[in-house]
Design a protein around this motif. Sequence first.
Motif, mmCIF file in Angstrom:
data_model
loop_
_atom_site.group_PDB
_atom_site.id
_atom_site.type_symbol
_atom_site.label_atom_id
_atom_site.label_comp_id
_atom_site.label_asym_id
_atom_site.label_seq_id
_atom_site.Cartn_x
_atom_site.Cartn_y
_atom_site.Cartn_z
ATOM 1 N N PRO A 1 3.945 14.107 -2.007
ATOM 2 C CA PRO A 1 3.795 12.689 -1.665
ATOM 3 C C PRO A 1 2.358 12.230 -1.867
ATOM 4 C CG PRO A 1 3.664 13.988 0.312
ATOM 5 C CD PRO A 1 3.959 14.969 -0.813
ATOM 6 N N PRO A 2 2.142 10.947 -2.122
ATOM 7 C CA PRO A 2 0.766 10.442 -2.160
ATOM 8 C C PRO A 2 0.081 10.495 -0.789
ATOM 9 C CG PRO A 2 2.272 8.943 -3.294
ATOM 10 C CD PRO A 2 3.121 9.933 -2.558
ATOM 11 N N PHE A 3 0.890 10.305 0.291
ATOM 12 C CA PHE A 3 0.337 10.236 1.647
ATOM 13 C C PHE A 3 1.199 11.041 2.621
ATOM 14 C CE2 PHE A 3 -0.505 6.004 -0.276
ATOM 15 C CZ PHE A 3 -1.893 5.993 -0.255
ATOM 16 N N ALA B 1 4.782 7.667 1.868
ATOM 17 C CA ALA B 1 4.089 8.422 2.915
ATOM 18 C C ALA B 1 5.142 9.153 3.745
ATOM 19 C CB ALA B 1 3.277 7.479 3.807
ATOM 20 N N LEU B 2 4.992 10.462 3.875
ATOM 21 C CA LEU B 2 5.914 11.246 4.691
ATOM 22 C C LEU B 2 5.498 11.174 6.152
ATOM 23 C CD1 LEU B 2 6.404 14.506 2.577
ATOM 24 C CD2 LEU B 2 7.613 12.312 2.415
ATOM 25 N N TRP C 1 -4.085 11.005 3.828
ATOM 26 C CA TRP C 1 -3.403 11.030 5.121
ATOM 27 C C TRP C 1 -4.033 10.019 6.060
ATOM 28 C CZ3 TRP C 1 -6.812 11.985 9.037
ATOM 29 C CH2 TRP C 1 -8.021 12.598 8.670
ATOM 30 N N TRP C 2 -3.264 9.673 7.085
ATOM 31 C CA TRP C 2 -3.827 8.981 8.232
ATOM 32 C C TRP C 2 -3.080 9.433 9.474
ATOM 33 C CZ3 TRP C 2 -1.139 6.148 4.489
ATOM 34 C CH2 TRP C 2 0.009 5.454 4.895
ATOM 35 N N HIS D 1 0.830 -1.200 0.000
ATOM 36 C CA HIS D 1 0.000 0.000 0.000
ATOM 37 C C HIS D 1 0.865 1.250 0.000
ATOM 38 C CE1 HIS D 1 -2.032 3.316 2.237
ATOM 39 N NE2 HIS D 1 -3.077 2.959 1.519
ATOM 40 N N SER D 2 1.958 1.247 0.802
ATOM 41 C CA SER D 2 2.792 2.435 0.950
ATOM 42 C C SER D 2 4.053 2.099 1.716
ATOM 43 C CB SER D 2 2.018 3.536 1.703
ATOM 44 O OG SER D 2 1.553 3.044 2.950
ATOM 45 N N ILE D 3 5.032 3.000 1.625
ATOM 46 C CA ILE D 3 6.234 2.939 2.450
ATOM 47 C C ILE D 3 6.398 4.285 3.139
ATOM 48 C CG2 ILE D 3 7.717 3.519 0.442
ATOM 49 C CD1 ILE D 3 9.961 1.924 1.945
#
Length: 361
Positions: free
Chosen positions: A266-268, A243-244, A296-297, A217-219
């Motif tokens: 960034p994407p996230f 993801a930052l 974001w989360w 999904h992400s790093i």
Amino acid sequence: MSLKFVFKPHTLQFKQEAGTSRGILTQKQAWVLKVSDDEQPGIYGFGECGPLPGLSVDDVADFEMQLASVCDTFNDLDLEVFPFNLDIILDQLVPPHLPSVRFGMETALLDYMQGGRRILYDTDFSLHGKGILMNGLIWMGSFENMQAQVEAKLQQGFSTLKMKVGAIDFDKECRILDSIRQRFGPDEITLRVDANGAFGQDEVFAKLEKLSQYALHSIEQPVKAGQHALMAEVCAGSPVPVALDEELIGIMDYREKFSLLKKLAPPFIILKPGLLGGFRHTSEWIEIAGRLGIDWWITSALESNIGLNAIAQFTARFENPLPQGLGTGQLYTNNFDSPLKVSQGHLFYNTAQEWALPEFN
């Protein structure tokens, strides 16, 4: 009205060693804040400060002295605090280099203004039993230890796993990811990884290419924070969505936040209110991300249940469908008993459960 803050330290003890690329954690130092007013006996607001070693901008040797100074200044002013002036007061009293102090004072005051019920916001999460979807965190360790953690999280009903990478042998970490993917496709189990800035410039794209085989999904934070040209290149060219996380820490000015996200694209982004300066600053990141089309989360930053409760209730206001990172309540042997419960990969607030909060002299 004469609001007064007091605080006391509380050393949280991990149930087992927690490994990251920055080292092994066995305990976490926290300071519990309590705000009250002699004219309103029995009403108390609780908050928590807890800089993360090697990461928080307020991870300094004299942190407790600085916390005491801010609390003393607040107490001397005999302030009245309302929702409309909360941010103004905190802007004036808490220096930007003390984000966890702002978070602790903000959450304690929000709790107090809501009647000292540990209900900071009226949401379906805090009042009506609605759960918040979470990722299950896999800490760094031996190959066997990490495999055991994966099995435990799957048995607990998590459908999203987040694995720390970058400390043990990279091939072994990939073997763990491969073993999960052999059993579960991306439509069954979502995989996230967190490098905590562990990849060097000369290796980052090769490692990202290898990781892309596992339908991630992400790093999170593949390279160290502060390398903006490199991070922009990584965000643009990575086969795994970036993801930052650490990249956001220490940036308090709205214009700087906007400039950073626009430049790195960034994407996230991942938001830790305790490290970013509380909910006002977290809300600014969310607003900017929305303008720029960035998802974001929110995650906790190893807080006890006091800080975690505040973060979870803030998170619930947004009804973000992405899995959040709110599982820190299960990490400690000496956490504070609370209504927070984890079941089937969700965090719940059980209104029938009482709080067991620290005593103050």
